[in-house]
Design a protein around this motif. Structure first.
Motif, short mmCIF file in Angstrom:
data_model
loop_
_atom_site.label_atom_id
_atom_site.label_comp_id
_atom_site.label_asym_id
_atom_site.label_seq_id
_atom_site.Cartn_x
_atom_site.Cartn_y
_atom_site.Cartn_z
N LYS A 128 -64.65 -6.11 43.34
CA LYS A 128 -65.85 -5.57 42.70
C LYS A 128 -67.05 -6.52 42.75
O LYS A 128 -68.18 -6.10 42.54
CB LYS A 128 -65.56 -5.24 41.23
N GLU A 166 -72.36 0.32 36.30
CA GLU A 166 -71.36 -0.36 37.12
C GLU A 166 -70.68 0.56 38.13
O GLU A 166 -70.55 0.22 39.31
CB GLU A 166 -70.30 -1.00 36.23
N THR A 167 -70.26 1.74 37.68
CA THR A 167 -69.53 2.61 38.61
C THR A 167 -70.45 3.24 39.65
O THR A 167 -70.00 3.57 40.76
CB THR A 167 -68.75 3.70 37.84
N TRP A 223 -73.01 1.67 41.14
CA TRP A 223 -73.15 0.61 42.13
C TRP A 223 -71.85 0.43 42.91
O TRP A 223 -71.86 0.25 44.13
CB TRP A 223 -73.57 -0.68 41.43
N LEU A 224 -70.74 0.53 42.20
CA LEU A 224 -69.43 0.38 42.85
C LEU A 224 -69.21 1.52 43.86
O LEU A 224 -68.76 1.30 44.99
CB LEU A 224 -68.33 0.37 41.81
#
Length: 669
Positions: A228, A344-345, A347-348
């Motif tokens: 990550k 976060e998710t 971008w992930l």
């Protein structure tokens, strides 16, 4: 009576020996010997042995030209193939002449061996040898033929069944057994765990850590824990399995409208995007080549392929960091630019879709096309164009060990319509189209590492170990090739009048690069320097470059969230609408995940019969000079290996793929 001393060596391959009768006939400028059986007291031709024999003739045969070898059955035993390595004949004058064979021989097979100094066609000075060479090449051209896999792709060998291959280019029985054992053991483990055949979603990321009991590497475990992180993500563009995906960016493409405000928080304090562009700290990965290729249909719906753009920045800590991602080529409201400051998710997911495109580019273009298929072109052209006595045949043949067998097998099990790669987001047809596009854009200079690095503006990007090790390896190979080629071609005129050499490069240009003059690939050679450069590129491609794009697959792909050839859900079209559940639903199902992990474990298995770069176990050169050149080549490779190992002790993430101890001498898996 005149006596000739013979040393006959049987190979150490499994089942290499034979019970059959072996007969030898010597041919010289003054006549030929009687057909003589080689028979000592006790067992002859056992695996891994050398037998000493004496042949007598009424008169000297003059200069020795050919050795004819025949194999007749022993009693009523079934066919008993013999792996004949070499014969050294010592003449009455005391000259020891090497006649290399290194192939399996069956009953009734015509085997005539050339010995002594490697010769180009125009150097032949005896009618018998001129005729023998002509017949040899006619036979080779009738046996090794070209076939078209798909319009726009390099041509392949014409064999459709593995059983059609001659034994000397077929994968060894021991390796096939080992290959099948690894595959079987992996399959049993996955079935016992109930993973193989399960089309369920993964319930958690943690569950993926339990795919294998013991199959892991230090690097694969590192990837599992750090996938990550942005600095690790960026480092993979330099030192993972696809180091050819990025280039220096001095000006943003007009279809990638990244603004100062978007990326300012991720740049050095007080700096700006324009300043960093001028400093040379901005890099770009652009997958525009796959734009418009139709993806595979999955559960009645087409999958999604994102020919995206990823902007990267070398920060003050010399880390390459992703700072902006656009998942499609044309900016639009439903195609936002994702940033590290997004949820976060989000971008992930953006990084995962970039990696998905990168994985397919890697497997289809950089791995399969530019190493496997190019190696096959070089191999077929070599087998068709050069006599076995030609110096370049002796130099190059060891670099094609198992390549034709490996590629023919993989076209069914890995890359064929039902193979593992057909399950990718692009599918078999999409990946084929991607390779066709890639070949049309491939240039000669792009396959020559020093020119490749310069063209992409990557001369000074920090922590680029593929570049550092690759350039060192390139220079070592170039020095070796320069010595060997210079020894056999003392002038440019010798290059121009070598008909076999000219036919060889013409076949490569025609069947490998489809006559594309814009590619810059040579269709003929005029100078010694041109030959040296091309053969350096060839050997680097089938050794170092293949290792760079092949050997890290389990390290980086066995943890599928880090890089998958297939993603099931559509890419995000807006921010703030994803969760970890979205990521789990986007990843492949359990069955495909474990199949990918099992495949890359098999592809990266180190087989016991591996031959390392610089190792030439088959003695093909008779002259002392090239033998000494090989020793010097091996010494330089050893020094490079030691330097890489020493450097890696200081690195958190060691780069091992271009360590000569990890590089095979051919595309053999």
């Amino acid at each position: 009576m005149t006596e000739y001393k013979l040393e006959v060596t049987t190979g150490d391959k499994q089942y290499a020996g034979t019970w059959d009768h072996i007969f030898i006939t010597l041919f010289g400028t003054e006549g030929q010997s009687e057909r003589t059986e080689l028979d000592n007291f006790g067992i002859d031709f056992a695996t891994g042995t050398t037998g000493n024999y004496t042949m007598s003739t009424n008169l000297s045969l003059g200069k020795l030209l050919l050795v004819k070898v025949e194999k007749d059955p022993f009693l009523f035993l079934p066919e008993d193939e013999w792996y004949f390595s070499k014969i050294v004949v010592t003449t009455p004058e005391g000259e020891a002449i090497l006649f290399p064979c290194y192939r399996w021989i069956s009953r009734g097979e015509l085997v005539e061996l050339r010995g002594g100094r490697a010769l180009k066609a125009f150097e032949e000075d005896h009618p018998m040898l001129i005729d023998h060479r002509k017949r040899e090449l006619i036979l080779k051209k009738s046996f090794y033929q070209w076939n078209i896999l798909a319009e726009g792709l390099p041509h392949i060998n014409s064999f459709t069944k593995i059983s059609e291959f001659p034994d000397d280019i077929r994968i060894s029985k021991s390796k096939l057994t080992e290959f099948d054992d690894v595959q079987m053991q992996t399959g049993i483990e996955l079935k016992l765990k109930g993973l193989l055949g399960s089309h369920e979603h993964w319930e958690s990321i943690e569950d993926m850590k339990k795919i294998f009991w013991w199959k892991k590497t230090t690097m694969s475990e590192y990837v599992t824990e750090h996938w990550k992180e942005d600095d690790f993500y960026g480092s993979q563009f330099l030192n993972a399995v696809n180091p050819n995906a990025i280039k220096h960016c001095s000006e943003l493409p007009p279809n990638f409208p990244v603004t100062e405000e978007m990326v300012k928080p991720f740049l050095e304090e007080g700096s700006s995007l324009q300043e960093e562009l001028k400093k040379g700290n901005i890099f770009l990965s652009d997958q525009k080549m796959m734009d418009g290729i139709r993806p595979r249909v999955y559960n009645g719906e087409p999958l999604h392929v994102t020919p995206g753009l990823c902007l990267l920045y070398v920060n003050p800590e010399n880390k390459l960091m992703p700072i902006a991602i656009q998942l499609h080529q044309q900016p639009a409201e439903l195609n936002p630019i994702f940033l590290p400051s997004d949820p976060e998710t989000d971008w992930l997911l953006a990084k995962m879709f970039i990696r998905n495109a990168d994985c397919m580019d890697h497997q289809a273009a950089e791995h399969l096309l530019k190493t496997h298929y190019m190696a096959e072109v070089y191999a077929v052209a070599t087998l068709r164009s050069f006599s076995a006595i030609h110096p370049l045949y002796k130099l190059l043949f060891p670099h094609f060990r198992f390549t034709l067998h490996t590629n023919t097998r993989s076209r069914k099990s890995i890359f064929g319509p039902e193979g593992a790669f057909s399950k990718s987001s692009l599918g078999y047809e999409g990946l084929t189209e991607l390779m066709i596009r890639a070949l049309s854009e491939t240039t000669y200079s792009s396959l020559c590492l020093p020119e490749n690095i310069t063209a992409r503006g990557l001369e000074s990007v920090p922590n680029f170990y593929y570049r550092d090790d690759g350039l060192n390896l390139w220079n070592i190979i170039n020095s070796f090739v320069k010595a060997v080629v210079g020894y056999y071609y003392p002038s440019d005129s010798e290059v121009r009048k070598d008909t076999e050499l000219q036919e060889w490069i013409s076949e490569i240009f025609t069947h490998g690069f489809l006559g594309n003059t814009a590619s810059g690939f040579p269709a003929s050679f005029d100078t010694v320097e041109e030959v040296i450069k091309f053969i350096t590129m060839l050997i680097f491609t089938v050794t170092g470059q293949h290792a760079a794009v092949n050997n890290g697959q389990f390290d980086y792909y066995s943890w599928v969230p880090n890089g998958s050839i297939v993603l099931r859900k559509p890419p995000p079209t807006a921010k703030g609408q994803s969760s970890m559940k979205t990521i789990l639903e986007t990843l492949p199902d359990v069955d495909l995940t474990v199949r990918i992990a099992a495949m890359v474990w098999l592809l990266n298995h180190k087989f016991t019969d591996m031959v390392h770069i610089g190792t030439y176990p088959e003695e093909r050169f008779h002259e002392p000079a090239p033998k000494q050149m090989i020793k010097e080549f091996q010494s330089e490779l050893s020094d490079l290996s030691e330097a890489i190992s020493t450097r890696n002790l200081q690195l958190e993430i060691p780069y091992t793929y271009l360590n000569p101890t990890e590089i095979e001498n051919s595309v053999a898996i």
